[in-house]
Design a protein around this motif. Structure first.
Motif, PDB file in Angstrom:
ATOM      1  N   PHE A 291      67.095  47.590  23.426  1.00 44.21           N
ATOM      2  CA  PHE A 291      66.843  46.177  23.142  1.00 44.21           C
ATOM      3  C   PHE A 291      65.734  46.079  22.100  1.00 44.21           C
ATOM      4  O   PHE A 291      64.663  46.663  22.277  1.00 44.21           O
ATOM      5  N   ILE A 292      66.001  45.347  21.029  1.00 46.22           N
ATOM      6  CA  ILE A 292      65.003  45.140  19.974  1.00 46.22           C
ATOM      7  C   ILE A 292      64.751  43.641  19.873  1.00 46.22           C
ATOM      8  O   ILE A 292      65.689  42.861  19.663  1.00 46.22           O
ATOM      9  N   VAL A 293      63.498  43.231  20.029  1.00 42.24           N
ATOM     10  CA  VAL A 293      63.138  41.809  20.006  1.00 42.24           C
ATOM     11  C   VAL A 293      62.595  41.457  18.630  1.00 42.24           C
ATOM     12  O   VAL A 293      61.641  42.076  18.145  1.00 42.24           O
ATOM     13  N   THR A 294      63.206  40.476  17.997  1.00 42.13           N
ATOM     14  CA  THR A 294      62.812  40.022  16.664  1.00 42.13           C
ATOM     15  C   THR A 294      62.333  38.583  16.775  1.00 42.13           C
ATOM     16  O   THR A 294      63.054  37.725  17.289  1.00 42.13           O
ATOM     17  N   GLU A 295      61.123  38.337  16.299  1.00 41.17           N
ATOM     18  CA  GLU A 295      60.555  36.991  16.356  1.00 41.17           C
ATOM     19  C   GLU A 295      59.651  36.781  15.148  1.00 41.17           C
ATOM     20  O   GLU A 295      59.386  37.710  14.396  1.00 41.17           O
ATOM     21  N   GLY A 296      59.188  35.568  14.974  1.00 42.19           N
ATOM     22  CA  GLY A 296      58.250  35.271  13.890  1.00 42.19           C
ATOM     23  C   GLY A 296      58.787  35.678  12.525  1.00 42.19           C
ATOM     24  O   GLY A 296      59.966  35.498  12.220  1.00 42.19           O
ATOM     25  N   GLU A 297      57.906  36.227  11.700  1.00 43.78           N
ATOM     26  CA  GLU A 297      58.281  36.607  10.331  1.00 43.78           C
ATOM     27  C   GLU A 297      59.269  37.758  10.278  1.00 43.78           C
ATOM     28  O   GLU A 297      59.967  37.932   9.270  1.00 43.78           O
TER      29      GLU A 297
END
Length: 194
Positions: free
Chosen positions: A52-58
């Motif tokens: 699982f890779i969490v991508t958020e913000g920039e």
């Protein structure tokens, strides 16, 4: 409060895909809790064939650039070129939600667990993830699409040639109430044998 079996079944049946997502988003602790639930998916021989890779913000903009690179490569293979409008839309795909949880496979050689079982386990993990986020009050949409397993996207997530990006789980808060699901006729999908 403990839910009755009927309440739990009705709650699962109420799950909906919601594409318009905004803040607030799940916290890191809430995401960890949801991934703990995802990790309870059926998993023959406990191979844990998912990550699982969490991508958020920039970081969403960086993912958008990987998607754009993939789309440009795909178009070039077909002897085509992306319009400026398509380039802009593609680069901004990850901006449709405040958080994206990408689920990728981590296939392993095992004489008793063929790749298709590991892929199904990854799908079950995604479903558990969706339900765990919903239980915490968040909306989701499971996206993939033609770009998710292009070389540029697989490279961005460090996914091997024999592995797959199985889901982009977009999550956040829906600005409106979820629409009720229409009753489904499951009879064409079902057969009992005696």
């Amino acid at each position: 409060m403990t839910a009755s079996p009927e309440q739990l079944i009705d709650w699962i049946k109420s799950r909906r895909t919601i594409g318009n997502l905004q803040l607030p988003a799940p916290t890191h602790e809430q995401i960890r809790m949801a991934i703990e639930c995802a990790a309870t998916a059926p998993d023959h021989k406990k191979l844990r064939p998912w990550r699982f890779i969490v991508t958020e913000g920039e970081a969403r903009q960086q993912l958008g650039q990987a998607l754009l690179e993939a789309a440009e490569a795909q178009a070039a293979r077909e002897g085509d070129k992306l319009s400026d409008k398509t380039r802009h839309k593609t680069a901004n795909l990850p901006m449709r939600a405040p958080v994206i949880i990408t689920v990728v496979t981590k296939m392993q050689e095992h004489k008793k667990v063929p790749p298709f079982e590991q892929m199904l386990s990854a799908g079950a993990a995604v479903q558990n993830l969706l339900l765990a986020l919903m239980a915490q009050g968040f909306s989701t949409v499971w996206r993939t699409g033609l770009l998710c397993n292009e070389p540029a996207v697989k490279a961005y997530f460090d996914v091997g040639d024999d592995d797959y990006v199985t889901a982009f789980v977009y999550t956040g808060t829906s600005p409106k109430n979820n629409p009720r699901r229409k009753p489904m006729d499951i009879e064409p999908l079902l057969r009992f044998e005696r």
